[in-house]
Design a protein around this motif. Structure first.
Motif, short mmCIF file in Angstrom:
data_model
loop_
_atom_site.label_atom_id
_atom_site.label_comp_id
_atom_site.label_asym_id
_atom_site.label_seq_id
_atom_site.Cartn_x
_atom_site.Cartn_y
_atom_site.Cartn_z
N ARG A 1 0.85 -1.19 0.00
CA ARG A 1 0.00 0.00 0.00
C ARG A 1 0.88 1.24 0.00
O ARG A 1 1.94 1.26 0.63
CB ARG A 1 -0.84 0.00 1.27
CG ARG A 1 -2.14 0.65 1.05
CD ARG A 1 -3.14 0.35 2.14
NE ARG A 1 -3.95 1.54 2.27
CZ ARG A 1 -4.27 2.12 3.39
NH1 ARG A 1 -3.84 1.61 4.53
NH2 ARG A 1 -5.01 3.19 3.40
N PHE A 2 0.44 2.24 -0.71
CA PHE A 2 1.16 3.51 -0.74
C PHE A 2 0.19 4.55 -0.22
O PHE A 2 -0.92 4.68 -0.74
CB PHE A 2 1.55 3.81 -2.19
CG PHE A 2 2.38 5.05 -2.34
CD1 PHE A 2 3.74 4.95 -2.62
CD2 PHE A 2 1.83 6.31 -2.21
CE1 PHE A 2 4.52 6.09 -2.76
CE2 PHE A 2 2.60 7.45 -2.34
CZ PHE A 2 3.95 7.34 -2.62
N VAL A 3 0.56 5.28 0.81
CA VAL A 3 -0.35 6.29 1.36
C VAL A 3 0.35 7.64 1.36
O VAL A 3 1.35 7.83 2.06
CB VAL A 3 -0.77 5.95 2.81
CG1 VAL A 3 -1.81 6.94 3.30
CG2 VAL A 3 -1.30 4.53 2.88
N GLN B 1 1.31 4.56 -19.48
CA GLN B 1 0.23 3.56 -19.46
C GLN B 1 -0.58 3.65 -18.17
O GLN B 1 -1.80 3.65 -18.17
CB GLN B 1 0.86 2.17 -19.44
CG GLN B 1 0.62 1.31 -20.62
CD GLN B 1 1.45 0.02 -20.47
OE1 GLN B 1 1.91 -0.35 -19.39
NE2 GLN B 1 1.62 -0.66 -21.58
N GLU B 2 0.13 3.73 -17.04
CA GLU B 2 -0.54 3.79 -15.74
C GLU B 2 -1.30 5.11 -15.60
O GLU B 2 -2.41 5.15 -15.06
CB GLU B 2 0.46 3.64 -14.58
CG GLU B 2 1.06 2.24 -14.46
CD GLU B 2 0.04 1.14 -14.26
OE1 GLU B 2 -0.53 0.68 -15.27
OE2 GLU B 2 -0.19 0.71 -13.11
N LEU B 3 -0.72 6.17 -16.13
CA LEU B 3 -1.40 7.47 -16.07
C LEU B 3 -2.69 7.42 -16.90
O LEU B 3 -3.72 7.94 -16.51
CB LEU B 3 -0.45 8.56 -16.60
CG LEU B 3 -0.87 10.00 -16.32
CD1 LEU B 3 -0.96 10.27 -14.82
CD2 LEU B 3 0.13 10.99 -16.95
N GLU B 4 -2.60 6.76 -18.03
CA GLU B 4 -3.78 6.63 -18.89
C GLU B 4 -4.88 5.86 -18.17
O GLU B 4 -6.06 6.19 -18.25
CB GLU B 4 -3.41 5.91 -20.19
CG GLU B 4 -4.60 5.77 -21.12
CD GLU B 4 -4.15 5.50 -22.54
OE1 GLU B 4 -3.18 4.75 -22.71
OE2 GLU B 4 -4.79 6.05 -23.46
N LYS B 5 -4.44 4.83 -17.40
CA LYS B 5 -5.41 4.01 -16.69
C LYS B 5 -6.11 4.80 -15.57
O LYS B 5 -7.31 4.75 -15.41
CB LYS B 5 -4.67 2.80 -16.08
CG LYS B 5 -5.59 1.67 -15.70
CD LYS B 5 -4.92 0.54 -14.94
CE LYS B 5 -3.84 -0.21 -15.63
NZ LYS B 5 -3.15 -1.16 -14.71
N PHE B 6 -5.30 5.56 -14.81
CA PHE B 6 -5.86 6.19 -13.61
C PHE B 6 -6.25 7.66 -13.81
O PHE B 6 -7.15 8.14 -13.15
CB PHE B 6 -4.86 6.08 -12.45
CG PHE B 6 -4.48 4.66 -12.15
CD1 PHE B 6 -5.45 3.73 -11.78
CD2 PHE B 6 -3.17 4.23 -12.26
CE1 PHE B 6 -5.12 2.42 -11.52
CE2 PHE B 6 -2.83 2.91 -12.00
CZ PHE B 6 -3.80 2.00 -11.63
N VAL C 1 -0.71 8.28 -9.50
CA VAL C 1 -0.27 6.95 -9.95
C VAL C 1 0.18 6.03 -8.82
O VAL C 1 -0.30 4.90 -8.71
CB VAL C 1 0.88 7.09 -10.99
CG1 VAL C 1 1.45 5.72 -11.37
CG2 VAL C 1 0.39 7.81 -12.24
N MET C 2 1.06 6.50 -7.96
CA MET C 2 1.70 5.58 -7.00
C MET C 2 0.70 4.97 -6.02
O MET C 2 0.83 3.81 -5.64
CB MET C 2 2.85 6.26 -6.26
CG MET C 2 4.00 6.69 -7.15
SD MET C 2 4.56 5.47 -8.36
CE MET C 2 5.27 4.22 -7.30
N GLU C 3 -0.30 5.76 -5.59
CA GLU C 3 -1.30 5.20 -4.66
C GLU C 3 -2.17 4.14 -5.33
O GLU C 3 -2.77 3.32 -4.67
CB GLU C 3 -2.21 6.32 -4.12
CG GLU C 3 -1.66 6.99 -2.89
CD GLU C 3 -2.74 7.74 -2.11
OE1 GLU C 3 -2.46 8.15 -0.98
OE2 GLU C 3 -3.88 7.93 -2.62
N LYS C 4 -2.24 4.19 -6.66
CA LYS C 4 -3.23 3.36 -7.36
C LYS C 4 -2.64 2.16 -8.09
O LYS C 4 -3.32 1.15 -8.26
CB LYS C 4 -3.99 4.23 -8.36
CG LYS C 4 -4.67 5.43 -7.70
CD LYS C 4 -5.59 6.16 -8.65
CE LYS C 4 -6.36 7.26 -7.95
NZ LYS C 4 -5.61 8.50 -7.80
#
Ligand code: GDD
Ligand code: MG
Length: 352
Positions: free
Chosen positions: A173-175, A208-213, A254-257
């Motif tokens: 988990r990233f908080v 890619q991750e930015l596009e997703k979230f 991104v990092m939290e998700k």
């Protein structure tokens, strides 16, 4: 080869009155002989990497170019943001720019305002991260926490990635920036690291991750990059387009998700110099615990941080104070309350 991306667009408001909008902390010499930006670049010597990309506000373009020239970094790319939209868009711009010139480089994303004393250990952590970033992980570097700081992101480590000694851990988990009570719980558990704010991933993997979230951020950055103007070392981002980009940090966006984050532990004398008390902690002190910079006279005083431009500052019989004297403003604060310095900046902004 690695492509270092140095984020240098923050305002550093907790280090007022030295850190100002026109001259934020990453461009100031706070620890050692060079500015924090210069230290960040110089710390990479010995790492096999391309010339770094610096991404900053367009107001600071000549300052950045000059500081890089001073340390003989003659070939560089400086991406200029017309407005600050925080770190998720800044990294997206750097990633989009990078894939135009290289197929899919591994980005080593660094903040321009950190102190890292042990360069060798830092380099070893970078080396360790590369193989994982190559395979598509989003790597963060985790610092063993010294206390329940609420100004940092926290990483709950999961199982070891390879099962071998010195292997990175999966991020359970990233908080980002928890409240004090939550942070205390994390510290007591012994299972958390501070997020150092430094990352490593492939450019396309991040996009890619930015596009997703956050497809809205990616779209806005793509539009802004489509109208980019390049001249000399500078790459200027279009204002009309980038103005419409949402403001979000990479940590929240991104990092939290992401499900593919891993953490490489880093124990290398790291500090983000987020406040005057953090600077007091890392700087050299006299026998009474005073850290003094500039023309000072101190008597019967202990554990103070004093920094003065060109006037003499005399302190007698005081303890645990921060005194910062510049040409047009003086700060006097209790060392344990310096987080509130940002209130002065808010007050000054409201006055304008
Ligand atoms: N180019 C650009 N544009 N750079 C930016 C912008 C922007 O809009 N906003 C911030 N930066 C730069 C800052 O100059 C700094 O070098 C870095 O990005 C991180 O931004 P900060 O604003 O200093 O973030 P933070 O300290 O609140 O939090 C981050 O760092 C912590 C460790 O220092 C997070 O990643 C936390 O999770 C982390 O613990
Ligand atoms: Mg910071």
């Amino acid at each position: 080869m690695l492509l270092p991306v140095i984020m240098a667009g923050g305002t550093g408001s907790r280090l007022w009155p030295l850190s100002r909008e026109l001259y934020p902390k990453q461009f100031i010499c706070l620890h050692g002989q060079h500015s924090m930006l210069q230290e960040t670049v110089m710390r990479l010597s010995g790492v096999e990497a391309q010339s770094p990309v610096v991404i900053c506000n367009e107001e600071h373009r000549f300052l950045v170019a000059e500081q890089l020239r001073q340390i003989k970094k003659l070939s560089h790319n400086i991406i200029l943001e017309p407005v600050g939209r925080n770190t998720a868009p800044a990294i997206a711009l750097a990633a989009l720019n990078a894939i135009e010139h290289d197929e899919d480089p591994i980005l080593l994303v660094l903040a321009a305002d950190h102190i890292i004393d042990d360069k060798k250990t830092f380099h070893a952590a970078i080396e360790r991260a590369i193989a994982f970033a190559e395979e598509g992980s989003l790597v963060t570097f985790g610092i063993v926490p010294a206390g329940p700081e609420t100004g940092y992101g926290y990483i709950h480590r999961g199982e070891s990635v390879s099962g071998q000694q010195a292997s990175p851990y999966k991020v359970q988990r990233f908080v980002e920036k928890p409240d004090l009570k939550t942070a205390e719980g994390y510290i007591n558990s012994g299972e958390y690291y501070w997020n150092s704010g430094m990352f490593m991933f492939r450019a396309k993997r991040y996009l890619q991750e930015l596009e997703k979230f956050r497809p809205d951020i990616l779209e806005a950055c793509k539009r802004a990059m489509a109208n980019v103007k390049a001249g000399g070392d500078f790459i200027s981002i279009d204002k009309a387009d980038f103005n419409l980009c949402p403001d979000e940090s990479v940590d929240y966006a991104v990092m939290e998700k992401t499900a593919d984050a891993i953490v490489v532990p880093l124990d290398a004398g790291w500090s983000d110099v987020g406040s005057w008390s953090a600077l007091w902690e890392v700087n050299e002190k006299d026998d009474s615990g005073n850290s003094l910079k500039g023309d000072t006279f101190v008597h019967n005083s202990k554990n103070c941080y004093i920094n003065t431009d060109d006037q003499l500052v005399a302190a007698i019989g005081v303890e645990d104070l921060v005194i910062v004297n510049t040409k047009d403003a003086v700060l006097v604060a209790k060392r344990d309350q310096v987080q509130d310095v940002k209130r002065v900046v808010e007050f000054l902004k409201a006055e304008c």
